[in-house]
Design a protein around this motif. Structure first.
Motif, PDB file in Angstrom:
ATOM      1  N   LEU A  26      -7.535  -5.027   2.468  1.00 47.71           N
ATOM      2  CA  LEU A  26      -6.816  -4.232   4.051  1.00 47.71           C
ATOM      3  C   LEU A  26      -5.460  -4.700   4.258  1.00 47.71           C
ATOM      4  O   LEU A  26      -4.897  -4.225   4.752  1.00 47.71           O
ATOM      5  CB  LEU A  26      -7.697  -3.446   4.780  1.00 47.71           C
ATOM      6  N   ALA A  27      -5.269  -6.025   3.772  1.00 46.08           N
ATOM      7  CA  ALA A  27      -4.255  -6.669   3.641  1.00 46.08           C
ATOM      8  C   ALA A  27      -2.681  -5.915   2.938  1.00 46.08           C
ATOM      9  O   ALA A  27      -1.907  -6.224   3.880  1.00 46.08           O
ATOM     10  CB  ALA A  27      -4.776  -7.941   3.232  1.00 46.08           C
ATOM     11  N   ALA A  28      -3.824  -5.291   2.047  1.00 42.09           N
ATOM     12  CA  ALA A  28      -2.201  -4.350   1.427  1.00 42.09           C
ATOM     13  C   ALA A  28      -1.095  -3.859   1.979  1.00 42.09           C
ATOM     14  O   ALA A  28       0.115  -3.943   2.571  1.00 42.09           O
ATOM     15  CB  ALA A  28      -2.140  -3.842   0.808  1.00 42.09           C
ATOM     16  N   LEU A  29      -1.764  -3.729   3.672  1.00 45.90           N
ATOM     17  CA  LEU A  29      -0.874  -3.423   4.820  1.00 45.90           C
ATOM     18  C   LEU A  29      -0.892  -3.499   6.250  1.00 45.90           C
ATOM     19  O   LEU A  29      -0.282  -3.103   6.944  1.00 45.90           O
ATOM     20  CB  LEU A  29      -2.300  -1.714   6.045  1.00 45.90           C
ATOM     21  N   ASP A  30      -1.019  -4.697   6.285  1.00 53.74           N
ATOM     22  CA  ASP A  30      -0.823  -6.214   6.578  1.00 53.74           C
ATOM     23  C   ASP A  30       1.231  -6.247   7.033  1.00 53.74           C
ATOM     24  O   ASP A  30       1.638  -6.250   5.489  1.00 53.74           O
ATOM     25  CB  ASP A  30      -0.745  -7.222   6.484  1.00 53.74           C
ATOM     26  N   ALA A  31       1.560  -5.642   7.587  1.00 53.52           N
ATOM     27  CA  ALA A  31       3.111  -5.876   8.327  1.00 53.52           C
ATOM     28  C   ALA A  31       3.724  -7.310   7.765  1.00 53.52           C
ATOM     29  O   ALA A  31       4.882  -7.278   7.450  1.00 53.52           O
ATOM     30  CB  ALA A  31       3.564  -5.498   9.464  1.00 53.52           C
ATOM     31  N   ASN A  32       2.459  -9.036   8.288  1.00 50.25           N
ATOM     32  CA  ASN A  32       3.545  -9.720   8.097  1.00 50.25           C
ATOM     33  C   ASN A  32       3.083  -9.828   6.226  1.00 50.25           C
ATOM     34  O   ASN A  32       2.216 -10.260   5.648  1.00 50.25           O
ATOM     35  CB  ASN A  32       1.986 -10.698   8.719  1.00 50.25           C
ATOM     36  N   LYS A  33       3.839  -9.649   6.233  1.00 47.52           N
ATOM     37  CA  LYS A  33       3.776 -10.211   4.149  1.00 47.52           C
ATOM     38  C   LYS A  33       2.879 -11.721   4.269  1.00 47.52           C
ATOM     39  O   LYS A  33       2.818 -11.591   2.814  1.00 47.52           O
ATOM     40  CB  LYS A  33       5.363  -9.903   3.454  1.00 47.52           C
ATOM     41  N   PRO A  89      -1.163  14.246   0.670  1.00 45.04           N
ATOM     42  CA  PRO A  89      -2.266  14.529  -0.068  1.00 45.04           C
ATOM     43  C   PRO A  89      -2.030  13.228  -1.609  1.00 45.04           C
ATOM     44  O   PRO A  89      -3.430  13.123  -1.656  1.00 45.04           O
ATOM     45  CB  PRO A  89      -2.513  15.574  -0.907  1.00 45.04           C
ATOM     46  N   CYS A  90      -1.395  12.759  -1.426  1.00 48.33           N
ATOM     47  CA  CYS A  90      -1.375  11.397  -2.677  1.00 48.33           C
ATOM     48  C   CYS A  90      -1.841   9.811  -1.633  1.00 48.33           C
ATOM     49  O   CYS A  90      -2.134   9.210  -2.777  1.00 48.33           O
ATOM     50  CB  CYS A  90       0.313  10.994  -2.876  1.00 48.33           C
ATOM     51  N   LEU A  91      -2.334  10.078  -0.294  1.00 43.95           N
ATOM     52  CA  LEU A  91      -2.557   8.933  -0.204  1.00 43.95           C
ATOM     53  C   LEU A  91      -1.875   8.350  -0.625  1.00 43.95           C
ATOM     54  O   LEU A  91      -2.682   6.907  -0.852  1.00 43.95           O
ATOM     55  CB  LEU A  91      -4.431   8.792  -0.066  1.00 43.95           C
ATOM     56  N   PRO A  92      -1.182   7.649   0.681  1.00 40.98           N
ATOM     57  CA  PRO A  92       0.019   5.858  -0.407  1.00 40.98           C
ATOM     58  C   PRO A  92      -0.522   4.795   0.639  1.00 40.98           C
ATOM     59  O   PRO A  92      -0.660   4.153  -0.064  1.00 40.98           O
ATOM     60  CB  PRO A  92       1.424   6.397   0.135  1.00 40.98           C
ATOM     61  N   THR A  93      -1.118   5.115   1.764  1.00 39.52           N
ATOM     62  CA  THR A  93      -1.781   3.784   2.244  1.00 39.52           C
ATOM     63  C   THR A  93      -3.225   3.429   0.959  1.00 39.52           C
ATOM     64  O   THR A  93      -3.811   2.292   0.964  1.00 39.52           O
ATOM     65  CB  THR A  93      -2.744   4.243   3.833  1.00 39.52           C
ATOM     66  N   THR A  94      -4.086   4.446   0.981  1.00 40.75           N
ATOM     67  CA  THR A  94      -5.610   3.984   0.496  1.00 40.75           C
ATOM     68  C   THR A  94      -4.730   3.951  -0.787  1.00 40.75           C
ATOM     69  O   THR A  94      -5.419   3.251  -1.276  1.00 40.75           O
ATOM     70  CB  THR A  94      -5.670   5.704  -0.244  1.00 40.75           C
ATOM     71  N   GLN A  95      -3.611   4.777  -1.524  1.00 42.70           N
ATOM     72  CA  GLN A  95      -2.695   3.677  -3.152  1.00 42.70           C
ATOM     73  C   GLN A  95      -2.565   2.111  -2.618  1.00 42.70           C
ATOM     74  O   GLN A  95      -3.375   1.609  -4.342  1.00 42.70           O
ATOM     75  CB  GLN A  95      -2.161   4.583  -3.378  1.00 42.70           C
ATOM     76  N   ARG A  96      -1.694   2.097  -2.218  1.00 39.44           N
ATOM     77  CA  ARG A  96      -1.476   0.510  -1.790  1.00 39.44           C
ATOM     78  C   ARG A  96      -2.795  -0.433  -1.975  1.00 39.44           C
ATOM     79  O   ARG A  96      -2.917  -1.430  -2.240  1.00 39.44           O
ATOM     80  CB  ARG A  96      -0.761   0.432  -0.485  1.00 39.44           C
ATOM     81  N   CYS A  97      -3.517   0.493  -1.393  1.00 37.59           N
ATOM     82  CA  CYS A  97      -5.481  -0.601  -1.304  1.00 37.59           C
ATOM     83  C   CYS A  97      -5.550  -0.683  -2.071  1.00 37.59           C
ATOM     84  O   CYS A  97      -6.402  -1.833  -2.951  1.00 37.59           O
ATOM     85  CB  CYS A  97      -5.726  -0.100  -0.041  1.00 37.59           C
ATOM     86  N   LEU A  98      -5.824   0.227  -3.195  1.00 41.38           N
ATOM     87  CA  LEU A  98      -6.796   0.253  -4.257  1.00 41.38           C
ATOM     88  C   LEU A  98      -5.724  -0.959  -5.282  1.00 41.38           C
ATOM     89  O   LEU A  98      -5.946  -1.374  -5.778  1.00 41.38           O
ATOM     90  CB  LEU A  98      -6.844   1.378  -5.064  1.00 41.38           C
ATOM     91  N   ASP A  99      -3.935  -0.528  -5.691  1.00 46.15           N
ATOM     92  CA  ASP A  99      -3.705  -1.437  -5.908  1.00 46.15           C
ATOM     93  C   ASP A  99      -3.604  -2.858  -5.626  1.00 46.15           C
ATOM     94  O   ASP A  99      -3.743  -4.010  -7.068  1.00 46.15           O
ATOM     95  CB  ASP A  99      -1.945  -0.884  -5.779  1.00 46.15           C
TER      96      ASP A  99
END
Length: 127
Positions: A26-33, A89-99
């Motif tokens: 879930l840290a993939a979504l953190d604004a703080n790099k 429907p491509c779920l970009p947030t979910t994709q970022r976490c999976l990646d």
């Protein structure tokens, strides 16, 4: 724990049980790099330790790939999942976490059969 390999003992002392590996994605979504980078390094380290322990103990259920279904479950039941699906429907947030998780998982991996098997099991499962 006396017969456990050293990386496993270190892992236990670090305070984060293996079942919490997926939460770090879930840290993939953190604004703080910087936070995302720290989480990625920690997740990569956890995956390496889990893999080492699984091989040394000859217990494949300890492999980090076994945590992937928990991540998929976590993401599918996230409060914003349906809302995001309606928007894209491509779920970009979910994709970022999976990646994020998969790149940490695959760092140092030499075989991908278990990942393929886990992926197929997830694909055929129902919730």
């Amino acid at each position: 724990a006396s017969g456990a390999p050293t990386p496993y003992l270190v892992f236990r002392k670090s305070g984060l049980p293996p079942r919490f590996c997926p939460l770090l994605a879930l840290a993939a979504l953190d604004a703080n790099k910087a936070n995302a980078s720290l989480a990625k390094n920690y997740l990569t380290s956890m995956c390496r330790r889990l893999r080492h322990c699984a091989e040394e103990l000859k217990q494949p259920h300890v492999m980090p790939e076994a945590q992937l279904p928990w991540l998929v479950h976590l993401l599918a039941h996230h409060a914003h999942f349906e809302e995001e699906y309606e928007e894209d429907p491509c779920l970009p947030t979910t994709q970022r976490c999976l990646d994020f998780f998969l790149s940490a998982l695959l760092a140092g991996a030499s075989e991908f059969d278990l990942l393929r098997t886990v992926g197929n099991l997830i694909k055929r499962s129902s919730d």
